[in-house]
Motif scaffolding. Structure first.
Motif, PDB file in Angstrom:
ATOM      1  N   CYS A  23     -33.008  54.110   2.331  1.00  0.00           N
ATOM      2  CA  CYS A  23     -34.389  53.880   1.891  1.00  0.00           C
ATOM      3  C   CYS A  23     -35.364  53.945   3.068  1.00  0.00           C
ATOM      4  O   CYS A  23     -35.159  53.278   4.086  1.00  0.00           O
ATOM      5  N   LEU A  40     -29.436  52.168  -0.754  1.00  0.00           N
ATOM      6  CA  LEU A  40     -30.340  51.283  -0.024  1.00  0.00           C
ATOM      7  C   LEU A  40     -30.381  51.652   1.463  1.00  0.00           C
ATOM      8  O   LEU A  40     -31.442  51.642   2.085  1.00  0.00           O
ATOM      9  N   CYS A  63     -39.976  47.077  -2.262  1.00  0.00           N
ATOM     10  CA  CYS A  63     -38.584  46.640  -2.081  1.00  0.00           C
ATOM     11  C   CYS A  63     -38.042  45.880  -3.280  1.00  0.00           C
ATOM     12  O   CYS A  63     -36.844  45.637  -3.354  1.00  0.00           O
ATOM     13  N   LYS A 115     -35.955  44.212   2.949  1.00  0.00           N
ATOM     14  CA  LYS A 115     -34.645  44.302   3.612  1.00  0.00           C
ATOM     15  C   LYS A 115     -34.710  44.761   5.064  1.00  0.00           C
ATOM     16  O   LYS A 115     -33.695  44.705   5.763  1.00  0.00           O
ATOM     17  N   CYS A 116     -35.844  45.247   5.508  1.00  0.00           N
ATOM     18  CA  CYS A 116     -35.943  45.797   6.865  1.00  0.00           C
ATOM     19  C   CYS A 116     -36.834  44.910   7.744  1.00  0.00           C
ATOM     20  O   CYS A 116     -37.825  44.351   7.253  1.00  0.00           O
ATOM     21  N   ALA A 164     -38.839  53.955   2.141  1.00  0.00           N
ATOM     22  CA  ALA A 164     -40.061  53.873   1.338  1.00  0.00           C
ATOM     23  C   ALA A 164     -41.232  53.298   2.131  1.00  0.00           C
ATOM     24  O   ALA A 164     -42.369  53.775   2.007  1.00  0.00           O
ATOM     25  N   CYS A 165     -40.969  52.269   2.944  1.00  0.00           N
ATOM     26  CA  CYS A 165     -42.082  51.648   3.684  1.00  0.00           C
ATOM     27  C   CYS A 165     -42.588  52.566   4.782  1.00  0.00           C
ATOM     28  O   CYS A 165     -43.804  52.675   4.999  1.00  0.00           O
TER      29      CYS A 165
HETATM   30  S1  SF4 Z   1     -38.139  47.118   3.348  1.00  0.00           S
HETATM   31 FE1  SF4 Z   1     -37.139  47.712   1.408  1.00  0.00          FE
HETATM   32  S2  SF4 Z   1     -38.489  49.262   0.449  1.00  0.00           S
HETATM   33 FE2  SF4 Z   1     -39.063  49.058   2.632  1.00  0.00          FE
HETATM   34  S3  SF4 Z   1     -37.858  50.682   3.661  1.00  0.00           S
HETATM   35 FE3  SF4 Z   1     -36.672  48.765   3.826  1.00  0.00          FE
HETATM   36  S4  SF4 Z   1     -35.306  48.827   2.030  1.00  0.00           S
HETATM   37 FE4  SF4 Z   1     -36.907  50.353   1.658  1.00  0.00          FE
END
Ligand code: SF4
Length: 204
Positions: A17, A14, A116, A93-94, A19-20
């Motif tokens: 990550c 995690l 997420c 999470k961010c 991804a966003c």
């Molecule tokens: S909000 Fe979630 S999916 Fe997006 S970058 Fe952060 S951990 Fe990854």
């Protein structure tokens, strides 16, 4: 479902990550969650605040203060001991950053929430909490049929298909218009009473 057998392995992945950001969102790519795999109660907020991003600890800003005031009324007198025994996470999470017009934090988009979701599913599968407290409508909607409103579920009891107690709370922001309605304040009181009862019955 999750492929992880333990929480530290999941948290290690995690933490990397992006991804966003890779999907084009200008966010602070630092996932903020806290807790132990043995936690029996999980708090699921909406997203970290700017204060959370600075401290790297969930629910440390103004909304966090209010949440812990509520939890105190539900029987958790000491914030630190609550933090040591619960697992605290969020839908995304961010920290999503501030709105362009500077009027507060940006709400994570539906696409970010979808990106997420796998992490929350993994957290729930690994921690296996007996009680889940979704905080704020974005978190609450993950556990209820989408047509239901906050007023339909805050203060109500629910045990999900996995036998978990779900106790939803509104967002604790001081600017929450939902809490300006006296009926909703009563619903909040009922939810805190529900938490207090569960704490006693389950020995949390
Ligand atoms: S909000 Fe979630 S999916 Fe997006 S970058 Fe952060 S951990 Fe990854």
């Amino acid at each position: 479902m999750t492929d992880y057998s333990d929480l530290p392995s999941m948290l290690a992945d995690l933490s990397t990550c992006r991804a966003c950001a890779e999907a084009g969102y200008d966010i602070y790519s630092t996932p903020i969650v806290a807790g132990q795999q043995a936690a029996r109660l999980m708090v699921v907020g909406q997203a970290p605040s700017g204060a959370d991003a600075q401290s790297n600890i969930p629910f440390t800003g103004e909304a966090g203060s209010r949440l812990f005031d509520w939890l105190k009324r539900a029987g958790w007198d000491d914030e630190e001991s609550f933090r040591q025994t619960a697992y605290i996470t969020s839908v995304t999470k961010c920290f999503p950053g501030e709105k362009e017009n500077g009027s507060g934090d940006r709400q994570a988009s539906a696409k970010e929430r979808k990106l997420c979701r796998k992490w929350l599913d993994a957290e729930i599968a690994l921690v296996r909490p007996e009680v889940i407290v979704p905080v704020g409508s974005l978190a609450v909607k993950l556990f209820y049929p989408p047509q239901l409103q906050l007023a339909d579920v805050i203060g109500e009891s629910m045990i999900d298909a996995q036998g978990r107690h779900i106790v939803p709370l509104p967002h604790p922001s001081g600017a929450s218009r939902w809490l300006n309605n006296p009926h909703n304040v009563g619903r909040l009181e009922q939810a805190l009473y529900r938490l207090r009862t569960l704490k006693a019955d389950l020995g949390l």
